[in-house]
Design a protein around this motif. Structure first.
Motif, PDB file in Angstrom:
ATOM      1  N   MET B 466       2.360 -75.692 -41.291  1.00 49.17           N
ATOM      2  CA  MET B 466       3.226 -75.039 -42.271  1.00 49.17           C
ATOM      3  C   MET B 466       4.185 -76.081 -42.824  1.00 49.17           C
ATOM      4  O   MET B 466       4.606 -76.969 -42.097  1.00 49.17           O
ATOM      5  CB  MET B 466       4.055 -73.941 -41.598  1.00 49.17           C
ATOM      6  N   ALA B 467       4.552 -75.923 -44.077  1.00 47.67           N
ATOM      7  CA  ALA B 467       5.461 -76.899 -44.676  1.00 47.67           C
ATOM      8  C   ALA B 467       6.907 -76.520 -44.381  1.00 47.67           C
ATOM      9  O   ALA B 467       7.246 -75.334 -44.329  1.00 47.67           O
ATOM     10  CB  ALA B 467       5.230 -76.954 -46.178  1.00 47.67           C
ATOM     11  N   GLY B 468       7.739 -77.523 -44.163  1.00 42.40           N
ATOM     12  CA  GLY B 468       9.172 -77.310 -44.119  1.00 42.40           C
ATOM     13  C   GLY B 468       9.698 -76.514 -42.939  1.00 42.40           C
ATOM     14  O   GLY B 468      10.683 -75.811 -43.064  1.00 42.40           O
ATOM     15  N   THR B 469       9.041 -76.586 -41.772  1.00 43.33           N
ATOM     16  CA  THR B 469       9.572 -75.894 -40.605  1.00 43.33           C
ATOM     17  C   THR B 469      10.383 -76.878 -39.770  1.00 43.33           C
ATOM     18  O   THR B 469      10.053 -78.058 -39.707  1.00 43.33           O
ATOM     19  CB  THR B 469       8.439 -75.330 -39.736  1.00 43.33           C
ATOM     20  N   PRO B 470      11.455 -76.407 -39.115  1.00 43.61           N
ATOM     21  CA  PRO B 470      12.292 -77.321 -38.334  1.00 43.61           C
ATOM     22  C   PRO B 470      11.578 -77.890 -37.110  1.00 43.61           C
ATOM     23  O   PRO B 470      11.892 -78.989 -36.675  1.00 43.61           O
ATOM     24  CB  PRO B 470      13.484 -76.456 -37.921  1.00 43.61           C
ATOM     25  N   THR B 471      10.662 -77.129 -36.531  1.00 43.17           N
ATOM     26  CA  THR B 471       9.830 -77.665 -35.444  1.00 43.17           C
ATOM     27  C   THR B 471       8.393 -77.499 -35.884  1.00 43.17           C
ATOM     28  O   THR B 471       8.077 -76.610 -36.662  1.00 43.17           O
ATOM     29  CB  THR B 471      10.056 -76.888 -34.141  1.00 43.17           C
ATOM     30  N   PRO B 472       7.478 -78.375 -35.411  1.00 47.79           N
ATOM     31  CA  PRO B 472       6.107 -78.318 -35.916  1.00 47.79           C
ATOM     32  C   PRO B 472       5.461 -76.962 -35.642  1.00 47.79           C
ATOM     33  O   PRO B 472       5.488 -76.480 -34.524  1.00 47.79           O
ATOM     34  CB  PRO B 472       5.388 -79.424 -35.141  1.00 47.79           C
ATOM     35  N   ALA B 473       4.913 -76.347 -36.653  1.00 46.21           N
ATOM     36  CA  ALA B 473       4.179 -75.094 -36.493  1.00 46.21           C
ATOM     37  C   ALA B 473       3.048 -75.088 -37.496  1.00 46.21           C
ATOM     38  O   ALA B 473       3.154 -75.673 -38.571  1.00 46.21           O
ATOM     39  CB  ALA B 473       5.098 -73.895 -36.730  1.00 46.21           C
ATOM     40  N   GLY B 474       1.932 -74.445 -37.123  1.00 43.47           N
ATOM     41  CA  GLY B 474       0.787 -74.393 -38.016  1.00 43.47           C
ATOM     42  C   GLY B 474       0.436 -72.964 -38.360  1.00 43.47           C
ATOM     43  O   GLY B 474       0.929 -72.026 -37.735  1.00 43.47           O
ATOM     44  N   HIS B 475      -0.435 -72.811 -39.362  1.00 46.97           N
ATOM     45  CA  HIS B 475      -0.776 -71.466 -39.814  1.00 46.97           C
ATOM     46  C   HIS B 475      -1.598 -70.701 -38.794  1.00 46.97           C
ATOM     47  O   HIS B 475      -1.657 -69.483 -38.832  1.00 46.97           O
ATOM     48  CB  HIS B 475      -1.514 -71.535 -41.146  1.00 46.97           C
ATOM     49  N   THR B 476      -2.329 -71.398 -37.915  1.00 50.48           N
ATOM     50  CA  THR B 476      -3.097 -70.667 -36.902  1.00 50.48           C
ATOM     51  C   THR B 476      -2.454 -70.773 -35.527  1.00 50.48           C
ATOM     52  O   THR B 476      -3.043 -70.352 -34.545  1.00 50.48           O
ATOM     53  CB  THR B 476      -4.552 -71.163 -36.831  1.00 50.48           C
ATOM     54  N   ASP B 477      -1.259 -71.332 -35.455  1.00 48.43           N
ATOM     55  CA  ASP B 477      -0.569 -71.409 -34.163  1.00 48.43           C
ATOM     56  C   ASP B 477      -0.254 -70.019 -33.639  1.00 48.43           C
ATOM     57  O   ASP B 477       0.168 -69.150 -34.399  1.00 48.43           O
ATOM     58  CB  ASP B 477       0.757 -72.172 -34.322  1.00 48.43           C
ATOM     59  N   SER B 481       0.605 -71.862 -28.161  1.00 46.53           N
ATOM     60  CA  SER B 481       0.324 -73.209 -28.649  1.00 46.53           C
ATOM     61  C   SER B 481       1.580 -73.812 -29.294  1.00 46.53           C
ATOM     62  O   SER B 481       1.797 -75.023 -29.252  1.00 46.53           O
ATOM     63  CB  SER B 481      -0.844 -73.204 -29.641  1.00 46.53           C
ATOM     64  N   TYR B 482       2.412 -72.937 -29.845  1.00 43.62           N
ATOM     65  CA  TYR B 482       3.698 -73.389 -30.381  1.00 43.62           C
ATOM     66  C   TYR B 482       4.585 -73.903 -29.241  1.00 43.62           C
ATOM     67  O   TYR B 482       5.217 -74.954 -29.344  1.00 43.62           O
ATOM     68  CB  TYR B 482       4.350 -72.210 -31.108  1.00 43.62           C
ATOM     69  N   VAL B 483       4.568 -73.172 -28.121  1.00 40.70           N
ATOM     70  CA  VAL B 483       5.319 -73.603 -26.937  1.00 40.70           C
ATOM     71  C   VAL B 483       4.826 -74.966 -26.469  1.00 40.70           C
ATOM     72  O   VAL B 483       5.611 -75.862 -26.153  1.00 40.70           O
ATOM     73  CB  VAL B 483       5.171 -72.565 -25.802  1.00 40.70           C
ATOM     74  N   TYR B 484       3.511 -75.119 -26.447  1.00 41.68           N
ATOM     75  CA  TYR B 484       2.935 -76.389 -26.004  1.00 41.68           C
ATOM     76  C   TYR B 484       3.422 -77.539 -26.876  1.00 41.68           C
ATOM     77  O   TYR B 484       3.817 -78.593 -26.391  1.00 41.68           O
ATOM     78  CB  TYR B 484       1.411 -76.285 -26.038  1.00 41.68           C
ATOM     79  N   ASN B 485       3.413 -77.321 -28.193  1.00 42.19           N
ATOM     80  CA  ASN B 485       3.901 -78.370 -29.090  1.00 42.19           C
ATOM     81  C   ASN B 485       5.362 -78.687 -28.832  1.00 42.19           C
ATOM     82  O   ASN B 485       5.763 -79.848 -28.831  1.00 42.19           O
ATOM     83  CB  ASN B 485       3.735 -77.938 -30.547  1.00 42.19           C
ATOM     84  N   LEU B 486       6.161 -77.636 -28.630  1.00 40.30           N
ATOM     85  CA  LEU B 486       7.585 -77.844 -28.380  1.00 40.30           C
ATOM     86  C   LEU B 486       7.800 -78.678 -27.128  1.00 40.30           C
ATOM     87  O   LEU B 486       8.676 -79.534 -27.075  1.00 40.30           O
ATOM     88  CB  LEU B 486       8.276 -76.499 -28.175  1.00 40.30           C
ATOM     89  N   ALA B 487       6.990 -78.409 -26.111  1.00 40.80           N
ATOM     90  CA  ALA B 487       7.244 -79.035 -24.820  1.00 40.80           C
ATOM     91  C   ALA B 487       6.527 -80.361 -24.648  1.00 40.80           C
ATOM     92  O   ALA B 487       7.004 -81.222 -23.923  1.00 40.80           O
ATOM     93  CB  ALA B 487       6.834 -78.088 -23.693  1.00 40.80           C
ATOM     94  N   PHE B 488       5.392 -80.543 -25.273  1.00 41.16           N
ATOM     95  CA  PHE B 488       4.603 -81.724 -24.937  1.00 41.16           C
ATOM     96  C   PHE B 488       4.230 -82.614 -26.101  1.00 41.16           C
ATOM     97  O   PHE B 488       3.901 -83.767 -25.905  1.00 41.16           O
ATOM     98  CB  PHE B 488       3.312 -81.310 -24.217  1.00 41.16           C
ATOM     99  N   SER B 489       4.240 -82.118 -27.333  1.00 37.14           N
ATOM    100  CA  SER B 489       3.746 -82.993 -28.397  1.00 37.14           C
ATOM    101  C   SER B 489       4.766 -84.075 -28.705  1.00 37.14           C
ATOM    102  O   SER B 489       4.427 -85.211 -28.939  1.00 37.14           O
ATOM    103  CB  SER B 489       3.436 -82.179 -29.639  1.00 37.14           C
TER     104      SER B 489
END
Lengths: 297, 531
Positions: B466-477, B481-489
């Motif tokens: 997704m464009a312009g989000t404060p933390t990385p998020a995707g359209h199929t997240d 998987s959002y938690v995983y990105n927050l914690a590990f990416s």
């Protein structure tokens, strides 16, 4: 023979109607089978195709050969063979230990009456609603801390991974196993007790042999679940030669998917084959277990 | 029931009269375990890992209780399982709850005490105050030494990471002194003249002397002792800069000045419900999170609907004991279920590749167009549902055909007498009865898909972004998987606190659904059975 009367005949004759219905269903079956096995056939073909890229692959490869398999087993950067052995080692150890924990605990739940028994059984179910996947952060931090004190139980270690998997041994399968044990009459135990057998002797000599079918199902489901686990292994393991097959394949796919599609296909096939064989050989037992509520990840 | 009155001492079996040897071995092992745990607790305490320490302590006390007390005998049978569950299931849950109320994450990884100690180590070069005149020496290997003379005329030799010394000529390789009291040579070093010293790039940055009492060059004529840059004021809970006088107050675990400047590192601090508040009302996150949660529910629901429908359709189609090749057809149709999911997902990723995958190539050659399976938000969602269909319809086929066989023929016969057509028979008889049998499994499947991390992460890593989000998020997240990105990416900084808060929210969603499932299946009552 005019067409109309043929159709008429069909409608009237019960056997013919049944044949038509079977024919239609067989045609549908063919389509469904194509849907279900096409990806598998495609991967088999890719693994045999000598050109080996995603773009050039055809269903029937020209000059099929085993080059991809040779490449797969000789890559320095991606030690496929170690990954494979790691997976088999970790899954086997986990499956056996986890089954032992489950069975012995289920025996206690089935045969002993103690305070808090029902509460514990309920708690086991509820606690397992919190999937270990959600506790990733905590598990990761925990092992990085333990590793500072006990190096062989830290990150990047197979022991740690097995322990985490064993954390799920007190899970839903205890209910399945206890339910099975409850169907074994207690008269058997009581007569053995009169003969002077200890609890352990009753468990190992009398009950265990009767549990064989359910033991096999749970053992296999444990094995398959562990073998297929990706995320815990991905987080706890750090170095290339320690990866399990699933982690390794994911990393290989991330790095060289399109150029070395054939090599990936060979690895995917070799990785999937043991599990596919187990399933197809034991499908009746496994299906029985699944419908009783056994879990596969 | 086995509860018998107090057994006579000589009763054999049932482990009432324990043989002495196993009992001795048990106590010996217990003592060995306690000693090992004691050592472990010490080490954990010295490293500051208090939560883990508490967990180990509680579990060890429990083990002692179970192995010593007679009435805990049944628990001995499940002791190892309970230890594992305590360490790897319950402790992580409690830890997650704790982290959810903190700001644990990038920039906040250490305790407050550790952070204060690190900040207090910072030093600055005071512009005035006690000073030395200096002369520099340099070795061929590039090591430096300073010869310092203070206002009273005392001479010192200073080297990096060594305490100052006051050698006389002849000691420590110091050669004869010249008229100004500076040695003409030091063994292993060459004396630098003023121009060499002024143009040497390294010299100005080197700290001489031992830690805590270091000396640095301030000007061509002066060197001075460095002073601590910050002083911690416990009453204000603030750091005060000694050079500028700016006050840095503790703000959510970071010392922050009035104009927004922050000191590194920050530290872990309780921030109450801030993480949860961010989840529910942060304006920057609201848009993306709302879309994410909607898709999460939609994904779980449509996956269940599609997979169950196809599975049921197939099960009904071949629900006929005399159907030819039945066994073979079933074996071929369950093949997708036998392949480990990770492998399946990666294979589909290859096949759906928008330019060179087989499905796209096929579509291009037949209809001249193919969807952008990975970059278009809608087609990416459809692709995920398609792959999930392939992965799971065999499971539903298997459980549905099992359940269909348990519906008795007589009901259908009775319905036919009443003139029901096949359509009515399906909706009025088959489906309701089937749902009773497989309902719990359907709910379990919904919760499984609600957290189906592997599919989302492996297929497209939640993308397209997704464009312009404060933390990385995707359209199929989905949430997990959002938690995983927050914690590990870590691409925009890990945030364990926020990740844990979302984890707890997921737990409540899934827990509610599961409680509903237990009610539905009367699993609770089952416990009482055979009691």
């Amino acid at each position: 023979m005019p067409e109309k009367s043929f159709l008429e005949k069909l409608r009237t004759s019960a056997t013919a109607q049944r044949r038509l219905s079977i024919a239609i269903r067989l045609i549908i079956a063919v389509f469904l089978i194509i849907f279900s096995i096409f990806p598998v056939l495609w991967v088999i073909s890719a693994s045999l195709s000598p050109t080996g890229t995603l773009a050039t692959q055809r269903l029937i490869p020209a000059n099929p050969g085993l080059d991809n398999y040779r490449t797969l087993l000789s890559m320095q950067q991606f030690p496929f063979w170690s990954w494979f052995l790691n997976s088999i080692k970790i899954s086997s150890i986990t499956a056996v230990l986890s089954l032992s924990i489950t069975t012995v605990a289920a025996y206690a739940f089935s045969r002993f009456r103690f305070r808090g028994r029902q509460t514990m059984l309920k708690a086991i179910l509820l606690i397992n609603v919190f999937p270990s996947l959600l506790a990733l952060v905590a598990i990761f931090l925990m092992f990085s801390q333990v590793g500072d004190v006990i190096p062989f139980l830290g990150l990047d270690n197979h022991n740690s991974l097995v322990l985490v998997y064993l954390g799920g041994a007190m899970g839903v399968n205890i209910w399945l196993m206890k339910g099975f044990m409850d169907t074994i009459p207690r008269d058997i135990d009581e007569s053995a007790q009169v003969e002077g057998a200890s609890d352990w002797q009753i468990f190992t000599r009398l009950i265990l042999p009767l549990l064989r079918p359910i033991l096999i199902v749970i053992l296999i489901l444990n094995y398959i679940t562990t073998y297929g686990d990706f995320v815990l292994a991905r987080i706890l393991l750090r170095s290339n030669e320690k990866y399990t097959l699933m982690v390794g394949l994911q990393i290989f796919a991330g790095a060289q998917f399109q150029q070395r599609w054939g090599v990936f296909a060979a690895g995917a096939l070799m990785g999937a084959l043991p599990i596919m064989i187990i399933y197809l050989a034991l499908q009746d037992q496994i299906v029985g277990g699944l419908t009783r509520g056994a879990v596969k990840g | 029931m086995t509860s018998t009155p107090a057994p006579p001492v000589f009763k054999r079996g049932n482990s009432i009269q324990l043989p002495a040897l196993p009992r001795l071995i048990r106590f010996a092992l217990l003592i060995a375990l306690d000693v090992a745990v004691f050592w472990l607790l010490n080490r954990l305490a010295s490293l500051g890992y208090y939560p883990l320490m508490a967990a180990v302590l509680i579990i060890t006390l429990f083990v002692n209780f179970v192995l010593i007390r007679r009435e805990a005998y049944p628990l001995r049978w499940m002791l190892i399982g309970l230890i594992m569950m305590g360490l790897f299931t319950i402790y992580p849950i409690i830890f997650t709850v704790w982290v959810a109320f903190t700001n644990y994450g990038e920039g906040h990884l250490i305790t407050k005490k550790q952070a204060i100690d690190q900040i207090l180590d910072l030093t600055y070069l005071p512009p005035s105050g006690k000073a030395y005149s200096w002369t520099a020496f340099r070795s061929d290997e590039g090591d430096y030494a300073l010869w310092l003379i203070d206002a009273e005329g005392n001479a010192y030799l200073a080297k990096p990471d060594e305490p100052l010394s006051q050698p006389q000529p002849g000691e420590m390789g110091v050669g004869p002194l010249d008229a100004r009291g500076i040695p003409e040579s030091i063994e292993g070093y060459r004396r630098l003249n003023q121009i060499q010293a002024a143009t040497d790039r390294n010299l100005k940055n080197i700290k001489f002397g031992e830690e805590g009492k270091t000396i640095q060059i301030r000007s061509p004529s002066e060197a001075a002792e460095l002073l601590p840059l910050y002083v911690y004021d416990p009453d204000l809970d603030a750091m005060i800069n000694q050079e500028t006088g700016v006050v840095y107050k503790n703000l959510r675990g970071t010392f922050t000045s009035a104009d927004g400047k922050t000191l590194r590192p920050g530290f872990i601090e309780f921030i109450q419900f801030d993480n949860f508040r961010d989840f529910f009302i942060s304006p920057a996150l609201r848009g993306p999170l709302l879309r994410l949660v909607t898709w999460n529910f939609a994904f779980a629901f449509f996956s269940l609907l599609l997979n169950f429908s196809l599975g049921l359709f197939i099960a009904i189609l071949f629900n006929d004991p005399n159907f030819p090749l039945k066994k073979l057809i079933r074996s071929l149709l369950i093949i997708p279920y036998t392949v480990p999911a990770l492998i399946t997902i990666l294979i589909w990723r290859g096949m759906l590749n928008p330019d060179i995958g087989v499905i796209s190539r096929f579509l291009y050659s037949t209809i001249g167009w193919s969807p952008q399976w990975f970059t278009d938000p809608w087609w990416a969602k459809i692709a995920i549902l398609l792959v999930n269909l392939w992965l799971s319809y065999p499971y539903f086929m298997l459980i549905c055909s099992g359940a269909l066989q348990s519906i008795s023929e007589e009901i259908y016969a009775a319905a036919e007498v009443d003139g029901a057509n096949p359509w009515q028979k399906f909706w009025r008889i088959t489906l309701p009865l089937l749902l009773v049998a497989v309902g719990p499994l359907l709910i379990a499947s919904f919760t499984f898909n609600f957290n189906n991390f592997n599919l989302i992460y492996l297929f497209n890593a939640g993308g397209p972004p997704m464009a312009g989000t404060p933390t990385p998020a995707g359209h199929t997240d989905i949430l997990i998987s959002y938690v995983y990105n927050l914690a590990f990416s870590g691409s925009r900084g890990v945030n364990y606190g926020f990740a844990s808060a979302i984890t707890i929210i997921i737990f409540f969603i899934v827990g509610t659904i599961t409680l509903f499932q237990f009610r539905y299946t009367r699993m609770w009552e089952e416990v009482g059975e055979n009691a």
